[in-house]
Scaffold this active site. Structure first.
Site, PDB file in Angstrom:
ATOM      1  CG  ASP A  43     -17.866  53.397  97.284  1.00  0.00           C
ATOM      2  OD1 ASP A  43     -17.480  52.514  98.085  1.00  0.00           O
ATOM      3  OD2 ASP A  43     -17.861  54.615  97.559  1.00  0.00           O
ATOM      4  CB  SER A  61     -20.486  56.225  98.959  1.00  0.00           C
ATOM      5  OG  SER A  61     -20.296  55.773  97.637  1.00  0.00           O
ATOM      6  CG  ASN A  80     -25.180  60.390  97.123  1.00  0.00           C
ATOM      7  OD1 ASN A  80     -24.988  60.069  98.290  1.00  0.00           O
ATOM      8  ND2 ASN A  80     -26.135  61.220  96.757  1.00  0.00           N
ATOM      9  CG  ASP A 135     -15.695  50.976 101.480  1.00  0.00           C
ATOM     10  OD1 ASP A 135     -16.016  50.972 100.273  1.00  0.00           O
ATOM     11  OD2 ASP A 135     -15.332  51.996 102.082  1.00  0.00           O
TER      12      ASP A 135
END
Ligand code: NAG
Ligand code: NAG
Ligand code: NAG
Ligand code: NAG
Ligand code: NAG
Length: 396
Positions: free
Chosen positions: A101, A104, A106, A286
């Site tokens: 992804d 993001s 994490n 994204d």
């Protein structure tokens, strides 16, 4: 025989620099409800960049933090179309499917210590720290907001292996609780964020940073080929450490990252059939969403242009106009990138009726979010070294 051996060695050397990771595409049954859920999830993802509310066509403000109005049935999976691949964690390896992804930063996976009532966790592979000789405890909690609540648990440090490259001492989230139905019934176990460290929760250094810093790849850059007609068998490729020119039919057009956090950049202009929708707009690439979000001011405008009518909170076009709709043109770094109507309109079969829904959504941002609807049409390069994003037409 010897000739072949030499040739194979040369090929092996030449490709040692690029790491190609097979990715899979999964598409669940999609309908209006699923799209709404994904919109909600996207609002949470970009929460910090969103204005407090937008005024909808009916004149009512829609507050993004208020989810109480939705029934549990509506709170389905937050991702219904996604691309994922395999990684392993620990020694010996424990395998997980993760969404790569770019929106993001994490890494988190379900924990073997998750609650027995956590349906999503029970359905998926779970990380058992006790079974890993390289696990290092980390007494810190973590929490990441998603559409229907938070994924919570604690941080752990262990070896994370991607395509045989073992990243030592990678910190990630072990989720003991996942919200509602957000992650139930999906083919992936967790999420591996590939954005900048600045958007990482708890300032945990993302895996890609360590991959490069530990000398496991040659260059701090990666590229995605997301096959639009991909399947769970063959969904595309993630290339780490360089550019795979075999996947593109022309050079990459690069534009600088305008804000290091998400993969955000400036678009010269966006137009549809001669109508200028924006000039010098900001956009974010994204891979973790399937939608295209446009600025709140553009949302009604673009849907009106394509002849879409607002029905029950979503825009639909009469399906018989689909084949005659013009392309949406993006000029990025001076190069034109087009999206045909067959891509920006989604055809659904709902209870025997066919409906044609606009994929343009509004989450209350001033910028565009280009999800897989756009990224599936072009090879996309994410370059941390030069802080730039590149796009190229796909080969074949
Ligand atoms: C982590 O969360 C648990 C449960 O909510 C809490 O009891 C504990 O004190 C937290 N630990 C830290 C270090 O914040
Ligand atoms: C990982 O952590 C261990 C223990 O702190 C340390 O000895 C080792 O050098 C670290 N490895 C890397 C690549 O950072
Ligand atoms: C995807 O498959 C459909 C049906 O097989 C075909 O009509 C369409 O052109 C394909 N799209 C791409 C981008 O290959
Ligand atoms: C769109 O951007 C290009 C620069 O890449 C520029 O030449 C062109 O005039 C722009 N079009 C409009 C309508 O502003
Ligand atoms: C399907 O379309 C027909 C004709 O437009 C309509 O009368 C019917 O209510 C629709 N059915 C559903 C389940 O939406």
């Amino acid at each position: 025989m010897f000739k072949w051996f030499v040739l194979l060695c040369v090929l092996a050397l030449a490709s040692a620099e690029l790491q190609r990771i097979k990715i899979h595409r999964s598409e669940h049954k999609r309908d209006r409800r699923h799209v709404k859920q994904e919109v909600r999830s996207l609002r949470h993802k970009y929460q910090q960049l969103i204005q407090d509310y937008v005024i909808y066509d009916n004149g009512q403000p829609d507050y993004y933090s208020d989810y109480t109005e939705f029934t549990t049935e509506e709170l389905g999976n937050s991702m219904n179309m996604y691309y994922y691949g395999q990684i392993s964690i620990g020694t010996p390896p424990q395998y997980f499917n993760v969404v790569f992804d770019t929106g993001s930063a994490n890494l988190w996976i379900p924990s073997a210590q998750c609650l027995s009532t956590d349906v999503a966790c029970q359905q998926h592979n779970q990380y058992n720290s006790g079974a890993s000789s390289t696990y290092v405890a980390n007494n810190q909690n973590f929490s990441i907001q998603y559409g229907t609540g938070s994924v919570t648990g604690y941080l752990a440090t262990d070896t994370v292996t991607i395509n045989g490259l073992a990243i030592a001492n990678q910190t990630f989230g072990e989720a003991v609780s996942q919200p509602g139905n957000s992650f139930t019934g999906v083919a992936f176990d967790g999420i591996l964020g590939m954005g900048y460290l600045t958007i990482a929760d708890d300032a945990v250094v993302p895996p890609f940073y360590n991959l490069y810093e530990q000398g496991l790849i040659d260059a701090p850059t990666f590229g995605f080929y997301l096959a639009r007609n991909g399947t769970s068998e063959e969904g595309g490729q993630l290339v780490l450490g360089g550019v795979d020119v075999s996947l593109m039919s022309a050079d990459l057009t690069y534009v600088p990252v305008s804000q290091e956090g998400y993969w955000q950049f400036s678009v010269d202009n966006i137009s549809w059939n001669g109508y200028l929708l924006c000039e010098g707009c900001q956009a974010i690439a994204d891979t973790g969403t399937s939608l295209i979000a446009c600025p709140s001011v553009v949302y009604p405008q673009i849907n009106q242009l394509i002849g879409a009518v607002l029905t029950d909170g979503s825009y639909y076009i009469p399906c018989d106009t689909l084949n005659s709709l013009p392309v949406l043109s993006f000029i990025i770094g001076g190069t034109t990138f087009e999206l045909p109507a067959s891509v920006y309109i989604q055809v659904f079969q709902e209870e025997g009726n066919t409906s044609c829904m606009s994929t343009f959504t509004d989450i209350g941002t001033e910028f565009w979010i280009l999800g897989d609807v756009f990224l599936g049409q072009y090879y996309t390069q994410f370059d941390f070294g030069e802080n730039r994003v590149g796009f190229a037409p796909l080969s074949n």
